[in-house]
Scaffold this active site. Structure first.
Site, PDB file in Angstrom:
ATOM      1  N   TRP A  27     -37.921 -16.601 -14.954  1.00 34.27           N
ATOM      2  CA  TRP A  27     -37.140 -15.539 -13.818  1.00 34.27           C
ATOM      3  C   TRP A  27     -38.123 -14.298 -14.128  1.00 34.27           C
ATOM      4  CZ3 TRP A  27     -32.694 -12.298 -15.314  1.00 34.27           C
ATOM      5  CH2 TRP A  27     -32.701 -11.891 -16.689  1.00 34.27           C
ATOM      6  N   GLN A  83     -31.103  -9.706 -25.431  1.00 28.36           N
ATOM      7  CA  GLN A  83     -31.498  -8.619 -24.350  1.00 28.36           C
ATOM      8  C   GLN A  83     -30.449  -8.455 -23.480  1.00 28.36           C
ATOM      9  OE1 GLN A  83     -34.025 -12.087 -23.186  1.00 28.36           O
ATOM     10  NE2 GLN A  83     -33.823 -11.399 -21.229  1.00 28.36           N
ATOM     11  N   GLU A  95     -30.345 -15.026 -24.946  1.00 32.62           N
ATOM     12  CA  GLU A  95     -30.691 -16.100 -25.550  1.00 32.62           C
ATOM     13  C   GLU A  95     -30.003 -16.576 -27.060  1.00 32.62           C
ATOM     14  OE1 GLU A  95     -34.853 -16.360 -24.708  1.00 32.62           O
ATOM     15  OE2 GLU A  95     -34.531 -16.787 -22.772  1.00 32.62           O
TER      16      GLU A  95
END
Length: 401
Positions: A2, A238, A129
């Protein structure tokens, strides 16, 4: 992944729309492989854009941080929406874009479900993640909502031009109305006590941790800690919830600030995609010193080889992030039917010059001494601080403190 559409495509949309179109066409030409991936995931309709691919087939070996990131479907849709806003390229949308947006939406409609009056999306991984297989990841649900809203409005407005596409995708009138219902009833979790958006249904229930108390030599954490350690703590790899706020800025200033203050303390920035988003958020909050500190870190990442990896190649998406810090952060640019411009008053960078194309108009921005001159080669209406301003040649703007 992405990164291309989310972090790099805005640069190409604004500076080289032809290249942006070519990048988006890749998703159209690999749509059959994405449909196959949807079947592999047990979804009977639509397409699931692969998380990591070269030839259109999913090549991510770790589904928890790969295939489960279904937000990529709507990341691609948002990129197409932004391209359309900036170009008004109806031919692209009606020949290619809407078909991709329908197929990706069909997958999402079946993957999610209605419960207690809300459209909920379970068992997904958001951009973070270090937090996997959750219910109602805020970023995922919000970007899916924007995907559904645009698609519904476009189909309703241009239905007579989309007959073949609707027939080819078997997208019925019932599907169109379901799209609208899901968008309007989307579950967007919030913690009322903290007055922040919730990253997902369970993140705030996890054990908290002081990142500064950990060994600062053991970052990025995935290289030193077992995933189960990461997954059971409030540790963020993140920007995740904050990415939704930066892209859509749809909550009150108080909720935005509270969310920023909460999540920044729990974010490791172990991904190079993170600091640019927090930097943009800092600029939006008028914390320009912090914004500038992030800007420097983003701009210097490969220039100074701060991650000691530049010998293997550049962090290309981070380079896109540096452009976003300038355009989204300092100039406050967002894509819309009219170009949105909300520049911020800051003193760290004395002069900035940039140029881009929007709806066929060449626009030059010159930022100096907290004044901006906007020069255009054709008349255009720009939404500046929520006011429609018609610019025919040059417009001078004094920035608001």
């Amino acid at each position: 992944v992405w990164d291309t559409e989310a972090y790099m495509l805005p640069f190409f949309i604004l500076t080289d729309p032809k290249k942006a179109k070519e990048l988006l066409l890749y998703r159209y030409h690999t749509l059959d492989a994405a449909k196959h991936e949807a079947r592999q995931l047990g979804v009977s309709r639509g397409a699931k854009i692969p998380w990591r691919t070269i030839n259109g087939k999913e090549s991510s070996p770790y589904f928890l941080a790969g295939s489960a990131q279904i937000h990529i479907n709507s990341d691609i849709a948002l990129a197409m929406i932004n391209y359309f806003y900036a170009t008004h390229d109806h031919e692209f949308m009606q020949t290619y874009g809407i078909e991709v947006m329908i197929e990706t939406a069909l997958f999402l409609l079946e993957y999610g479900h209605f419960h207690d009056g809300k459209f909920q999306i379970h068992q997904v991984t958001g951009p973070d993640e270090y937090t996997v297989l959750v219910n109602n990841n805020y970023y995922t649900n919000k970007i899916v909502q924007e995907h559904f809203r645009f698609l519904y409005a476009y189909i309703k407005t241009h239905k007579k031009d989309l007959i073949q596409v609707l027939h080819r995708t078997n997208f019925s009138d019932e599907d169109i109305e379901l799209l609208h219902k899901a968008a309007e009833q989307m579950m967007l979790p919030k913690d009322e006590k903290l007055n922040i958006i919730a990253q997902d249904d369970a993140f705030l229930l996890k054990k908290d941790i002081d990142l500064e108390a950990l060994d600062q030599e053991k970052f990025p954490m995935l290289l030193y800690y077992h995933p189960l350690f990461l997954y059971r703590h409030q540790i963020i790899k993140q920007a995740d919830a904050m990415l939704a706020l930066v892209l859509f800025n749809h909550v009150s200033e108080e909720v935005f600030k509270n969310s920023f203050d909460y999540y920044i303390k729990r974010t490791t920035h172990d991904s190079s995609l993170s600091k640019c988003i927090y930097g943009i958020a800092a600029y939006q909050l008028k914390n320009t010193e912090l914004g500038y500190e992030y800007f420097k870190k983003v701009a210097e990442l490969d220039f100074r080889d701060n991650h000691n990896r530049t010998q293997h190649g550049l962090h290309i998406a981070n380079l896109g992030g540096s452009y976003l810090m300038l355009m989204y952060g300092i100039f406050g640019i967002r894509f819309g039917e009219k170009l949105i411009l909300n520049p911020i008053y800051q003193s760290e960078i004395k002069q900035i010059q940039t140029a881009f194309i929007y709806q066929g108009v060449h626009i030059e921005l010159n930022y100096q001494d907290n004044q901006i001159s906007i020069k255009v080669n054709h008349p255009i209406t720009i939404k500046i601080y929520n006011e429609d301003i018609n610019i025919e040649d040059i417009y001078h703007l004094n920035l608001m403190k």
